[in-house]
Design a protein around this motif. Sequence first.
Motif, PDB file in Angstrom:
ATOM      1  N   ALA A  57       0.869  -1.174   0.000  1.00 49.06           N
ATOM      2  CA  ALA A  57       0.000   0.000   0.000  1.00 49.06           C
ATOM      3  C   ALA A  57       0.908   1.227   0.000  1.00 49.06           C
ATOM      4  O   ALA A  57       1.760   1.373   0.864  1.00 49.06           O
ATOM      5  N   CYS A  58       0.761   2.095  -0.981  1.00 43.97           N
ATOM      6  CA  CYS A  58       1.667   3.240  -1.161  1.00 43.97           C
ATOM      7  C   CYS A  58       0.948   4.547  -0.880  1.00 43.97           C
ATOM      8  O   CYS A  58      -0.261   4.633  -0.952  1.00 43.97           O
ATOM      9  N   ARG A  59       1.749   5.544  -0.615  1.00 42.52           N
ATOM     10  CA  ARG A  59       1.204   6.888  -0.480  1.00 42.52           C
ATOM     11  C   ARG A  59       0.842   7.408  -1.866  1.00 42.52           C
ATOM     12  O   ARG A  59       1.371   6.943  -2.867  1.00 42.52           O
ATOM     13  N   PRO A  60      -0.041   8.379  -1.955  1.00 45.49           N
ATOM     14  CA  PRO A  60      -0.425   8.909  -3.268  1.00 45.49           C
ATOM     15  C   PRO A  60       0.775   9.489  -4.021  1.00 45.49           C
ATOM     16  O   PRO A  60       1.711  10.007  -3.417  1.00 45.49           O
ATOM     17  N   VAL A  61       0.720   9.414  -5.332  1.00 47.74           N
ATOM     18  CA  VAL A  61       1.819   9.871  -6.181  1.00 47.74           C
ATOM     19  C   VAL A  61       2.119  11.348  -5.952  1.00 47.74           C
ATOM     20  O   VAL A  61       3.270  11.755  -5.846  1.00 47.74           O
ATOM     21  N   GLY A  62       1.095  12.185  -5.862  1.00 42.75           N
ATOM     22  CA  GLY A  62       1.301  13.623  -5.674  1.00 42.75           C
ATOM     23  C   GLY A  62       2.077  13.933  -4.411  1.00 42.75           C
ATOM     24  O   GLY A  62       2.975  14.766  -4.403  1.00 42.75           O
ATOM     25  N   ALA A  63       1.741  13.244  -3.331  1.00 42.33           N
ATOM     26  CA  ALA A  63       2.434  13.477  -2.062  1.00 42.33           C
ATOM     27  C   ALA A  63       3.890  13.017  -2.140  1.00 42.33           C
ATOM     28  O   ALA A  63       4.779  13.684  -1.596  1.00 42.33           O
ATOM     29  N   ALA A  64       4.134  11.923  -2.825  1.00 41.59           N
ATOM     30  CA  ALA A  64       5.503  11.428  -2.966  1.00 41.59           C
ATOM     31  C   ALA A  64       6.356  12.391  -3.785  1.00 41.59           C
ATOM     32  O   ALA A  64       7.496  12.683  -3.435  1.00 41.59           O
ATOM     33  N   PHE A  65       5.778  12.894  -4.885  1.00 41.61           N
ATOM     34  CA  PHE A  65       6.500  13.861  -5.705  1.00 41.61           C
ATOM     35  C   PHE A  65       6.805  15.118  -4.898  1.00 41.61           C
ATOM     36  O   PHE A  65       7.929  15.626  -4.914  1.00 41.61           O
ATOM     37  N   GLU A  66       5.807  15.618  -4.179  1.00 40.18           N
ATOM     38  CA  GLU A  66       6.001  16.835  -3.387  1.00 40.18           C
ATOM     39  C   GLU A  66       7.078  16.649  -2.329  1.00 40.18           C
ATOM     40  O   GLU A  66       7.865  17.560  -2.067  1.00 40.18           O
ATOM     41  N   GLN A  67       7.138  15.471  -1.729  1.00 38.50           N
ATOM     42  CA  GLN A  67       8.154  15.205  -0.711  1.00 38.50           C
ATOM     43  C   GLN A  67       9.556  15.217  -1.331  1.00 38.50           C
ATOM     44  O   GLN A  67      10.471  15.835  -0.793  1.00 38.50           O
TER      45      GLN A  67
END
Length: 96
Positions: A25-35
């Motif tokens: 289960a992964c975090r959303p793509v947008g949040a990962a990019f922002e991080q």
Amino acid sequence: MCPHAVLPCARSSGRTASPAARRPACRPVGAAFEQEWAADLEDSRRTFSLGGLYAVLQDWQGRIAHAPAVDALAASGYDDSDAVDMAELRGRRQRR
């Protein structure tokens, strides 16, 4: 688009027989990019270099461009347990 196809996770360490069983289960793509963007933005402010930001953009463009193929491979049930991590290969190429 499945976020699992473009996002490596810290919890994906173990290998099992099924690619679907490995998919965490992964975090959303947008949040990962922002991080990743925020971390490299801070680094670029310290070093006055845009290289890290460029690498983040290039990496995410590649992830998004290849997401349909990755989803198709995962859905096919193909055993990819002997796959090589692309981030590791890119790191080797950049160190040369």
